[in-house]
Design a protein around this motif. Structure first.
Motif, PDB file in Angstrom:
ATOM      1  N   SER A  44       0.838  -1.204   0.000  1.00 14.54           N
ATOM      2  CA  SER A  44       0.000   0.000   0.000  1.00 14.54           C
ATOM      3  C   SER A  44       0.871   1.251   0.000  1.00 14.54           C
ATOM      4  N   ALA A  45       2.029   1.189   0.666  1.00 13.95           N
ATOM      5  CA  ALA A  45       2.956   2.326   0.659  1.00 13.95           C
ATOM      6  C   ALA A  45       3.561   2.524  -0.730  1.00 13.95           C
ATOM      7  N   ALA A  65       0.980   4.151  -2.826  1.00 16.67           N
ATOM      8  CA  ALA A  65       0.882   5.577  -2.486  1.00 16.67           C
ATOM      9  C   ALA A  65       2.031   6.363  -3.118  1.00 16.67           C
ATOM     10  N   ALA A  66       3.213   5.759  -3.137  1.00 13.11           N
ATOM     11  CA  ALA A  66       4.364   6.404  -3.772  1.00 13.11           C
ATOM     12  C   ALA A  66       4.135   6.574  -5.264  1.00 13.11           C
ATOM     13  N   ALA A 113       1.825   9.386  -5.885  1.00  7.20           N
ATOM     14  CA  ALA A 113       2.494  10.683  -5.708  1.00  7.20           C
ATOM     15  C   ALA A 113       3.255  11.070  -6.970  1.00  7.20           C
ATOM     16  N   LYS A 149       4.741  17.698  -0.964  1.00  6.87           N
ATOM     17  CA  LYS A 149       4.648  16.246  -0.718  1.00  6.87           C
ATOM     18  C   LYS A 149       6.032  15.624  -0.626  1.00  6.87           C
ATOM     19  N   LEU A 191       8.367  11.922   0.043  1.00  6.97           N
ATOM     20  CA  LEU A 191       8.435  10.464  -0.005  1.00  6.97           C
ATOM     21  C   LEU A 191       9.791  10.028   0.513  1.00  6.97           C
ATOM     22  N   ASP A 207       5.542  12.263   4.224  1.00  9.77           N
ATOM     23  CA  ASP A 207       4.124  11.979   3.995  1.00  9.77           C
ATOM     24  C   ASP A 207       3.914  10.512   3.629  1.00  9.77           C
ATOM     25  N   ILE A 208       4.844   9.970   2.844  1.00 10.96           N
ATOM     26  CA  ILE A 208       4.787   8.568   2.425  1.00 10.96           C
ATOM     27  C   ILE A 208       6.130   7.934   2.742  1.00 10.96           C
ATOM     28  N   SER A 209       6.101   6.780   3.388  1.00  9.66           N
ATOM     29  CA  SER A 209       7.337   6.084   3.737  1.00  9.66           C
ATOM     30  C   SER A 209       7.309   4.665   3.197  1.00  9.66           C
ATOM     31  N   VAL A 210       8.321   4.343   2.388  1.00  7.35           N
ATOM     32  CA  VAL A 210       8.487   2.970   1.912  1.00  7.35           C
ATOM     33  C   VAL A 210       9.745   2.435   2.575  1.00  7.35           C
TER      34      VAL A 210
END
Length: 200
Positions: free
Chosen positions: A21-22, A25-26, A29, A135, A137, A152-155
Motif C-alpha cells: 500500500s505504501a 501511495a508512492a 504521488a 509532498k 516520499l 508523507d509517504i514512507s516505503v
C-alpha cells in the motif's frame, strides 16, 4: 555459494515484508506530480545517491519517451559543482536543502533516500520540503530512521543490511516506473519498440 544463498534469501524475505500500500501511495504521488506539472526531486548519499541518479535517468527517458507531456525529475546529487561549493562554503549537511530553496514549488514531489533514514543532509531537505507544504516520499532501511517518520509517504525496506536495502530501493523505483508506463502508455510502452528494433 553459501553467501549467495544467504543473500538471495534475505532479499526475498525483505521483499515479502514490503508494504504494498505504501508503494501504491508512492506511485500515486509520482502520478500526481506528473499531472500537475510539478518537478520530482530525488537525492541520497553514496549508494543511495547512485539509486537517485539511476531513477532520475529512468524517468527522464524510459518513463517519458513517446509522451507529449514528460516527467520532470531532477537528481540533486548529480550537480557535483554545486554540492562541492555548498559543502565547502556552508556545510555538507546543506547540500540538498540549498538547491531545493532555488527550485521548490507547491506541486512538486521531494524524495529522500537513506539506508539508515538518518542522513542529516537528507533529513534537512525533507524537513524543509514539509515546511513548504510540499509532498515528501522517504525510502529507508534498517529501523526507518527520521525520514520514515517525517515523510508523507514512507516505503521502508525492513532489513539490517545496507546492500539488500539498496537493492530493494531500486526494485521499488522500477515498480513505480512500470506502473507509470502502464498508466500513461498502456501495456506496450513505445520504448519497447525501440529496444526491439535495435536488437533485430
Amino acid at each position: 555459494m553459501d553467501k549467495a544463498k544467504e543473500y538471495l534469501g534475505l532479499v526475498k524475505q525483505t521483499i515479502d515484508k514490503l508494504d504494498q500500500s505504501a508503494i501504491n501511495a508512492a506511485a500515486q504521488a509520482f502520478l500526481d506530480a506528473y499531472h500537475k506539472g510539478g518537478n520530482i526531486y530525488v537525492f541520497g548519499n553514496g549508494g543511495s545517491g547512485a539509486t537517485a541518479s539511476h531513477v532520475a535517468g529512468d524517468f527522464l527517458k524510459g518513463a517519458s519517451y513517446g509522451l507529449d507531456k514528460r516527467f520532470k525529475m531532477i537528481c540533486l546529487n548529480d550537480n557535483i559543482a554545486s554540492m562541492m561549493a555548498i559543502a565547502n562554503d556552508i556545510g555538507y549537511e546543506d547540500i540538498f536543502i540549498e538547491p531545493l530553496k532555488n527550485f521548490i514549488g507547491k506541486d512538486d514531489l521531494v524524495i529522500g533516500i537513506s539506508g539508515s533514514g538518518n542522513s542529516e543532509n537528507v533529513v534537512r531537505a525533507m524537513t524543509y520540503a514539509k515546511d513548504q507544504g510540499v509532498k515528501t516520499l522517504a525510502l529507508s532501511g534498517f529501523n526507518g530512521g527520521k525520514i520514515s517518520r517525517l515523510a508523507d509517504i514512507s516505503v521502508h525496506a525492513d532489513v539490517m543490511d545496507m546492500e539488500v536495502c539498496e537493492d530493494i530501493h531500486m526494485i521499488i523505483f522500477n515498480i513505480i516506473k512500470k506502473e507509470m508506463q502502464a498508466t500513461l502508455m498502456g501495456d506496450n510502452p513505445s520504448m519497447g519498440k525501440v529496444y526491439d528494433d535495435r536488437v533485430s
